[in-house]
Design an enzyme around this catalytic site. Structure first.
Site, PDB file in Angstrom:
ATOM      1  CG  ASP A 197      -0.329  -0.117   2.528  1.00  0.00           C
ATOM      2  OD1 ASP A 197       0.653  -0.862   2.656  1.00  0.00           O
ATOM      3  OD2 ASP A 197      -0.805   0.532   3.490  1.00  0.00           O
ATOM      4  CG  HIS A 241       5.297  -0.948  10.117  1.00  0.00           C
ATOM      5  ND1 HIS A 241       4.044  -1.014  10.674  1.00  0.00           N
ATOM      6  CD2 HIS A 241       5.137  -1.237   8.789  1.00  0.00           C
ATOM      7  CE1 HIS A 241       3.161  -1.311   9.728  1.00  0.00           C
ATOM      8  NE2 HIS A 241       3.802  -1.466   8.575  1.00  0.00           N
ATOM      9  CG  ASP A 267       2.229   2.088   7.647  1.00  0.00           C
ATOM     10  OD1 ASP A 267       1.988   3.248   7.281  1.00  0.00           O
ATOM     11  OD2 ASP A 267       1.729   1.086   7.113  1.00  0.00           O
TER      12      ASP A 267
END
Length: 395
Positions: free
Chosen positions: A75, A197, A267
């Protein structure tokens, strides 16, 4: 780009091209952010369909000169190869007996498109172009930010250089826990650090060089007129220089002020490793994937609590608004932009009152730990990053 002009108060602009997390929705695309510096554009992440978002925005695709990837989850990177193909005049080759000039790209042509990212970025691009038979009409180069556990050399793939890939890609080692000045010129620099992450992930810090202080012409013009000094020296004073006049008078230009500082995180469930580098940021962009909003979100499970939502977010490598707010307070950020929202939170709060109420609720969660300005990002949101209005600063 050593010749970059100084940045004015309105020439540092952010446009959010994608603000979703793992699953896009009709109102949020996958992650991508455009930073405009004067007329140049840098992208941070490039999720699926980023080029479509660019075409729908005011961002000029032809002005993109650098792309910074935070991590290689799909993503955040699935849109990179299609964007390269469009930007660099890509094609799928020619029929037998017809030569395509793209098989002989001139590597020393000025300004290859630069891509920065973690280990695997170079291999991903090279393999993707190879196995989709994509030829490009202009060069690109990939610089990888290598962590201490990464191999210091090599390309993480057995494939040879793509015809359009510059051999000058750097493997940048981490020093004292950070990657300092992975890019810099006289106006702006980029440093980075790892953030925690579920996979190796990077946060980037974009720092503008010290900028000229505010100038009061009335303080200088009478002296220049008295000594018949050309008014052109005002430009030197504006840059903070000292000027000696013909009668021995010394004029000192205004002291420089700190430039703007932007922290752009990928992230993360814990960005602590970048805290020192990110200190006193003018703007922090921090993910807030999951939130506990029982009074506002109909999808809330009866057994959910703030603690259980935070635990679930952390287990997947993500953050809640409260976590983002706490980190913003920790580093002394002046503004916080929340980003990377779950698909359950639509991105049309500018036109839908119900969604607006939900996003306001998310911002209030961040306010539990942070008292500065908070913005919840939506796709195509765009704003200038203002010059700090502070006292003069000595180098």
């Amino acid at each position: 780009m050593a010749g970059r002009r100084g940045l004015s108060s309105t020439s540092l602009n952010l446009t959010f091209l994608g603000t979703a997390s793992a699953q896009p929705s009709s109102t949020r695309n996958h992650s991508a952010l455009a930073l405009r510096l004067n007329s140049d554009v840098w992208l941070f992440d490039c999720g699926e369909a980023t080029q479509h978002q660019i075409q729908r925005s005011k961002v000029k695709m032809g002005k993109i000169e650098k792309i910074f990837i935070t991590h290689t989850h799909g993503d955040h990177i699935f849109g990179l190869l299609p964007l390269l193909a469009t930007m660099l005049n890509g094609a799928g080759g020619t029929a037998d007996g017809v030569e395509d000039p793209r098989t002989h790209v001139v590597q020393d042509s000025p300004g290859p498109l630069e891509i920065y990212g973690p280990l695997g970025t170079r291999a991903y691009v090279r393999n993707g172009l190879k196995y989709t038979h994509t030829l490009l009409g202009a060069p690109y180069v990939v610089h990888e930010l290598r962590s201490p556990s990464d191999p210091p050399d090599g390309n993480h793939t057995s494939l040879a250089l793509h015809a359009s890939e510059s051999p000058n890609g750097r493997n940048i080692p981490q020093t004292n826990g950070v990657w300092s000045d992975v890019y810099h010129d006289t106006i702006v620099s980029v440093s980075a650090a790892p953030i925690l992450h579920s996979v190796p992930c990077i946060g980037y810090v974009v720092t503008e060089a010290p900028v000229p202080g505010k100038m009061d012409p009335a303080k200088y013009i009478p002296h220049l007129k008295r000594t018949k000094t050309p008014m052109s020296v005002m430009s030197r004073l504006q840059q903070g220089e000292s000027i000696e006049l013909s009668d021995g008078t010394m004029l000192q230009g205004p002291l420089k002020r700190p430039g703007r500082k932007l922290v752009i995180l990928g992230d993360t469930y814990d960005p602590s490793p970048i805290a020192e580098l990110a200190s006193s940021a003018d703007l922090l962009i921090h993910e807030a994937t999951n939130a506990h909003l029982p009074a506002l979100d109909s999808h809330t499970k009866p057994e959910d609590t703030s603690e259980s939502v935070e635990a679930r977010a952390k287990s997947r490598g993500h953050s809640t608004p409260q976590m983002a707010g706490a980190f913003a307070a920790r580093i002394g950020a002046k503004e916080l932009v929340l980003n990377h929202f779950s698909a359950r939170y639509p991105g049309n709060d500018d036109v839908d009152p119900t969604t607006k109420t939900i996003m306001e609720g998310i911002a209030r969660l961040a306010e539990e730990h942070y008292s500065g300005k908070i913005i919840c990002a939506r796709d195509f949101m765009s704003f200038d990053v203002n010059v700090p209005q502070e006292h003069a600063w000595n180098k």
